[in-house]
Write an enzyme that holds these catalytic residues in place. Structure first.
Site, PDB file in Angstrom:
ATOM      1  N   THR A  97      46.200 114.409   6.636  1.00  0.00           N
ATOM      2  CA  THR A  97      47.113 114.158   5.528  1.00  0.00           C
ATOM      3  C   THR A  97      48.546 114.423   5.959  1.00  0.00           C
ATOM      4  O   THR A  97      48.810 115.184   6.900  1.00  0.00           O
ATOM      5  CB  THR A  97      46.814 115.056   4.309  1.00  0.00           C
ATOM      6  OG1 THR A  97      47.297 116.377   4.556  1.00  0.00           O
ATOM      7  CG2 THR A  97      45.330 115.083   3.985  1.00  0.00           C
ATOM      8  N   ASP A  98      49.480 113.806   5.254  1.00  0.00           N
ATOM      9  CA  ASP A  98      50.881 114.142   5.451  1.00  0.00           C
ATOM     10  C   ASP A  98      51.106 115.560   4.937  1.00  0.00           C
ATOM     11  O   ASP A  98      50.261 116.159   4.276  1.00  0.00           O
ATOM     12  CB  ASP A  98      51.783 113.132   4.734  1.00  0.00           C
ATOM     13  CG  ASP A  98      53.079 112.896   5.484  1.00  0.00           C
ATOM     14  OD1 ASP A  98      53.566 113.837   6.137  1.00  0.00           O
ATOM     15  OD2 ASP A  98      53.630 111.781   5.403  1.00  0.00           O
ATOM     16  N   TRP A  99      52.285 116.084   5.193  1.00  0.00           N
ATOM     17  CA  TRP A  99      52.523 117.509   5.023  1.00  0.00           C
ATOM     18  C   TRP A  99      52.720 117.911   3.556  1.00  0.00           C
ATOM     19  O   TRP A  99      53.372 117.212   2.786  1.00  0.00           O
ATOM     20  CB  TRP A  99      53.752 117.907   5.843  1.00  0.00           C
ATOM     21  CG  TRP A  99      53.419 118.511   7.173  1.00  0.00           C
ATOM     22  CD1 TRP A  99      53.959 119.640   7.700  1.00  0.00           C
ATOM     23  CD2 TRP A  99      52.477 118.050   8.159  1.00  0.00           C
ATOM     24  NE1 TRP A  99      53.401 119.908   8.940  1.00  0.00           N
ATOM     25  CE2 TRP A  99      52.497 118.952   9.235  1.00  0.00           C
ATOM     26  CE3 TRP A  99      51.602 116.970   8.212  1.00  0.00           C
ATOM     27  CZ2 TRP A  99      51.682 118.810  10.365  1.00  0.00           C
ATOM     28  CZ3 TRP A  99      50.801 116.814   9.318  1.00  0.00           C
ATOM     29  CH2 TRP A  99      50.839 117.719  10.387  1.00  0.00           C
TER      30      TRP A  99
END
Length: 619
Positions: free
Chosen positions: A325-327
């Site tokens: 996932t993105d942050w």
């Protein structure tokens, strides 16, 4: 203290990572990665398995200091690695390549204190160009400096993309960076979008080809001890942002497809999967009013979207690697006194533990920018998450570590760093690419500049001019003026990273246009613009005798291009709109869609031939 290599009864050298005096299958360098990963998984505690599912931010401190807390939270490196069994970290700035190598070696020694000695995978956002945004991209620092990816596309030479990939791979591996949170293969379809410079193009075929070349150059034919594992992003394509806003922030959460062009944005990801990308990162955005094969897509952030991850990415596209996932999708933060809300778009109403549960259900394997292992353990204890589900993701993550050779040797040669990172040959290649990517859009005959051309400069360091042209301090004495500008943006500072994320109008301020107009009334103007985004150059087009754009070029590289010392060969990888009205009337999901653009995709001129041969790279 680094654990010494052991030798078994058959004379096989191995690292006794669990300290039991036996070469267990996961420690056996003769076995394949899948077998070793499976053996280790069966030995791990549930806490160790859960720790594998997080990839969080780590600040590079003093080598060997494992007990100083990060500016972003109370955890120390020891807390993360030994306490929480987290062993994937995204690295930001560091003082030098030599410092990074020493620090990473000390961190790998710390990892040996964990029960099974699982080595650390250090990851990086792009860091070979000019842009600097601590949450997205880093300026080059110790590494060789190249044009941003859009500049590589402007040159249009696949061999050069492969050369850059090999350079980046060599420099990353030398300091212990073994995972790349790139390539970014979004289409630059909305001219306002803040992140287009780190993409390749508005053209899906070009983006697909160059993204694949970068993956192949960083990873090799398969992952090995000399590879950098890639994460292609931002699935299913990040360019179609509503109003061009960035989804790091609440006002930019939506992607829209009024042109019905979702499939074109997906094309580079098909190519990345075919190229063998190790991981794929879904974007923060949620899609508004999107139908795929008659299915209404749930309006939640892409990483939360089960249809997009489990059905489209896994089943339809056949991706079997890691979904990272993105942050910061789960936890709200405050950083340096500014709010930084979780990018839980469409699920803002869910609790943190419910967000984690939904991410697992959607198909995520690893959580970026988070360290909430306690929430995963709570889900397991309650029966809302199965150990089988955790094992499936942990096994994928472990296998990548084994393929990268980290279990056999995670250490780097600190003495070799200085001869590899930022070497003269790498810097020279990057400098040449900067100059070649310069794109000449207009030239009435003032280019190429000659050694006897008297030049007055604004926005250029006079120290790099030397004898390529004749520098004058007073414009009254000049034959031409050379002016460098950067595409403007609307300053914002409501959220952390907001000020560094350049968004909003592409119109240059009236006072800047007036300044160039006044200068053009006195002498011919050569205008160069750094295209962070697709700026509106219309006011300058009639004022300047020559217009060039760059995608990351030092003053020295620009002068090499303008004098023909290194002939510029750039062609626009995006179109340049004529007006903001044209941008606002275009479809954000359709590349090159503005009415009557000032310069169309592919525009660019060649300079008349020159006998100049010597490049003056600033060192």
């Amino acid at each position: 203290m680094r654990r010494p290599t052991s030798t078994n009864d058959d004379g096989v050298q191995y690292r006794d990572l669990n300290g039991n005096g036996v070469m267990d299958p996961y420690e056996d360098p003769r076995l394949d990665s899948a077998s070793r990963a499976k053996d280790l998984l069966e030995r791990l505690s549930i806490e160790e398995k859960v720790g594998l599912l997080f990839n969080t931010v780590m600040v590079v401190g003093e080598p060997g200091d494992h007990d100083t807390a990060s500016p972003f939270g109370p955890e120390t490196p020891r807390d993360f690695v030994v306490g929480q069994s987290i062993n994937h970290f995204n690295i930001g700035r560091f003082p030098s390549a030599e410092h990074m190598a020493r620090w990473q070696n000390c961190m790998q020694e710390l990892a040996e204190l964990a029960p099974h000695g699982i080595p650390i995978t250090f990851a990086t956002d792009p860091r070979h160009g000019f842009a600097q945004n601590d949450g997205m991209v880093f300026a080059t620092g110790s590494f060789s400096q190249w044009p941003e990816p859009m500049g590589l596309a402007a040159i249009g030479d696949p061999a050069l993309v492969s050369e850059f990939a090999e350079t980046a791979r060599s420099e990353y591996v030398a300091v212990g960076l073994r995972a790349a949170i790139h390539p970014q293969i979004d289409l630059a379809s909305d001219p306002r979008w803040a992140r287009q410079l780190q993409s390749f193009s508005s053209n899906s075929a070009v983006t697909s080809e160059y993204g694949s070349l970068l993956i192949e150059g960083l990873q090799g034919q398969k992952l090995s001890s000399t590879s950098v594992a890639c994460t292609a992003k931002h699935f299913p394509g990040g360019g179609a942002q509503e109003d061009g806003e960035d989804p790091h922030f609440p006002q930019g959460k939506a992607q829209v497809y009024p042109g019905g062009n979702f499939e074109e944005h997906l094309a580079p990801f098909r190519a990345a999967i075919a190229a063998g990308t190790s991981a794929i990162m879904p974007y923060y955005s949620l899609a508004k009013d999107l139908l795929i094969d008659g299915v209404a897509v749930e309006e939640v952030g892409f990483a939360y979207n089960k249809y997009l991850i489990s059905t489209l990415l896994r089943e339809d596209l056949g991706f079997t690697g890691v979904v990272l996932t993105d942050w910061q999708l789960v936890t709200d933060l405050e950083v340096f006194g500014l709010p930084f809300p979780a990018k839980a778009w469409g699920v803002e109403h869910l609790s943190r533990i419910e967000r984690v549960e939904k991410l697992f259900d959607a198909g995520a394997d690893q959580f970026g920018g988070e360290s909430c292992t306690d929430l995963v353990l709570e889900l397991l204890a309650s029966g809302r998450l199965s150990q089988k589900r955790v094992d499936a993701s942990a096994l994928k993550v472990l296998q990548v570590k084994f393929e990268l050779g980290l279990f056999d040797n995670p250490y780097v040669d600190e003495n070799a760093v200085a001869t590899i990172v930022g070497s003269e040959s790498f810097r020279a290649a990057g400098h040449r690419a900067q100059a070649e990517a310069v794109t000449v859009l207009k030239n009435t005959g003032v280019l190429p500049l000659r050694a006897d051309t008297r030049v007055y400069v604004e926005g250029v360091n006079p120290e790099v001019v030397d004898d390529r042209v004749t520098l004058v301090d007073d414009k009254k004495d000049a034959d031409v003026a050379l002016v460098r500008l950067t595409v403007p943006y609307e300053p914002r500072n409501e959220y952390f990273l907001d000020a560094m994320t350049h968004q909003g109008s592409l119109d240059f301020p009236d006072e800047e246009v007036a300044r160039v107009r006044a200068l053009a009334a006195e002498l011919p103007v050569i205008l160069d613009v750094y295209l962070e985004r697709a700026g509106i150059l219309t006011p300058f087009d009639e004022l300047a005798e020559a217009v060039t754009v760059n995608f990351g070029a030092s003053d020295a590289a620009l002068l090499d291009a303008l004098t023909g010392t290194i002939p510029p060969r750039g062609r626009l990888p995006i179109e340049l709109p004529r007006s903001m009205a044209a941008v606002e009337a275009s479809h954000p999901d359709v590349p090159n869609d503005t009415k009557d653009p000032l310069y169309r995709y592919g525009a660019g001129l060649s300079l008349p031939s020159t006998s100049r041969r010597e490049s003056r790279m600033l060192t």
